[in-house]
Enzyme design. Structure first.
Site, PDB file in Angstrom:
ATOM      1  N   GLY A  47       1.366  -1.802  -0.676  1.00  0.00           N
ATOM      2  CA  GLY A  47       2.415  -1.921  -1.685  1.00  0.00           C
ATOM      3  C   GLY A  47       2.595  -0.748  -2.620  1.00  0.00           C
ATOM      4  N   GLU A 102      -2.067   1.020  -8.334  1.00  0.00           N
ATOM      5  CA  GLU A 102      -1.653  -0.304  -7.852  1.00  0.00           C
ATOM      6  C   GLU A 102      -0.172  -0.511  -8.112  1.00  0.00           C
ATOM      7  OE1 GLU A 102      -2.148  -2.786  -6.207  1.00  0.00           O
ATOM      8  OE2 GLU A 102      -4.141  -3.646  -6.350  1.00  0.00           O
ATOM      9  N   ASP A 103       0.440  -1.326  -7.284  1.00  0.00           N
ATOM     10  CA  ASP A 103       1.843  -1.683  -7.505  1.00  0.00           C
ATOM     11  C   ASP A 103       1.978  -2.811  -8.528  1.00  0.00           C
ATOM     12  OD1 ASP A 103       0.608  -3.507  -5.844  1.00  0.00           O
ATOM     13  OD2 ASP A 103       2.161  -3.500  -4.308  1.00  0.00           O
ATOM     14  N   ASP A 106      -1.575  -9.274 -10.488  1.00  0.00           N
ATOM     15  CA  ASP A 106      -1.128 -10.655 -10.655  1.00  0.00           C
ATOM     16  C   ASP A 106      -2.322 -11.478 -11.160  1.00  0.00           C
ATOM     17  OD1 ASP A 106       0.405 -12.984 -10.342  1.00  0.00           O
ATOM     18  OD2 ASP A 106       0.053 -13.119  -8.203  1.00  0.00           O
ATOM     19  N   PHE A 155       8.220 -13.826  -8.597  1.00  0.00           N
ATOM     20  CA  PHE A 155       7.819 -13.046  -7.428  1.00  0.00           C
ATOM     21  C   PHE A 155       8.853 -11.953  -7.212  1.00  0.00           C
ATOM     22  CE2 PHE A 155       6.708 -11.814  -3.190  1.00  0.00           C
ATOM     23  CZ  PHE A 155       5.328 -11.971  -3.181  1.00  0.00           C
ATOM     24  N   ARG A 168      10.355  -3.699   1.263  1.00  0.00           N
ATOM     25  CA  ARG A 168       9.515  -2.650   0.668  1.00  0.00           C
ATOM     26  C   ARG A 168      10.320  -1.404   0.315  1.00  0.00           C
ATOM     27  NH1 ARG A 168       3.978  -3.878   0.959  1.00  0.00           N
ATOM     28  NH2 ARG A 168       3.321  -4.940   2.849  1.00  0.00           N
TER      29      ARG A 168
END
Ligand code: IMP
Ligand code: MG
Length: 188
Positions: A47, A102-103, A106, A155, A168
């Protein structure tokens, strides 16, 4: 793998222009932190690849680049908490400064797993930059040093992030809704 589709794009959460501004700001903060040092930038596959490519090109800090791939198992949009190492670092990070890119963070379980794993190699220090932070969803405590944008519990896809392998390469971040009878999915 791209799975079939009950996925539907919703409203834009972060436009390409907003991403551009955020990435420039993060690059500046990171440059300040690493002045005079050469950190190992660890890109979390898959990601974070789009964000990392933009971020690294806006930084003036010289870096060594490496990749780590983990699979965080999800059912639809829900994390099961199981994290598995798919590809380990190639660089020896002992005594090096490490910046994990990191993307999204969560529940924090993936970042926690990565920090623990890299920590075993005894780097000089480890810091984390994430484009998106769903802080309200945190189940595991993780230090996040550079945060792009905090987002609510929705999300999202695009700019590297996927749902069931899709979206993506969207140049912006959008909400994604899922209508399904409950298949099993996996995302990194
Ligand atoms: P964690 O819950 O912090 O461990 O995050 C697990 C992984 O789930 C992240 O690295 C992402 O790959 C994925 N993930 C969490 N939230 C989203 C989202 O909103 N869109 C796409 N992927 C997500
Ligand atoms: Mg990820």
């Amino acid at each position: 793998m791209v799975h079939s589709g009950g996925e539907r794009l919703g409203r834009t959460v972060l436009s390409a222009e907003e991403i551009e501004r955020v990435v420039w700001r993060l690059a500046g903060e990171i440059d300040e932190e690493y002045r005079g040092t050469v950190p190992v930038a660890v890109i979390v596959l898959r990601g974070a690849f789009v964000f990392a490519a933009d971020l690294l090109r806006r930084m003036r800090t010289e870096v060594c680049v490496d990749f780590i791939e983990v699979a965080s198992y999800t059912i639809g949009a829900r994390s099961t908490g199981r994290v598995e190492l798919r590809r380990d670092l190639r660089e020896d990070v002992a005594g090096q400064r490490v910046l994990v890119i990191e993307d999204i963070i969560d529940t924090g379980r993936t970042a926690r797993f990565i920090l623990d794993h890299i920590g075993l190699h005894q780097p000089a220090d480890i810091k984390v930059v994430t484009l998106l932070d769903k802080r309200g969803r945190r189940m595991v405590e993780v230090p996040v040093d550079f945060v792009g944008v905090r987002i609510p519990n929705v999300f999202v896809v695009g700019y590297g992030l996927d749902m069931n392998g899709r979206f993506r390469n969207l140049p912006y971040v959008a909400e994604c809704h899922w209508e399904s009878s409950g298949g099993r999915a996996e995302s990194e």
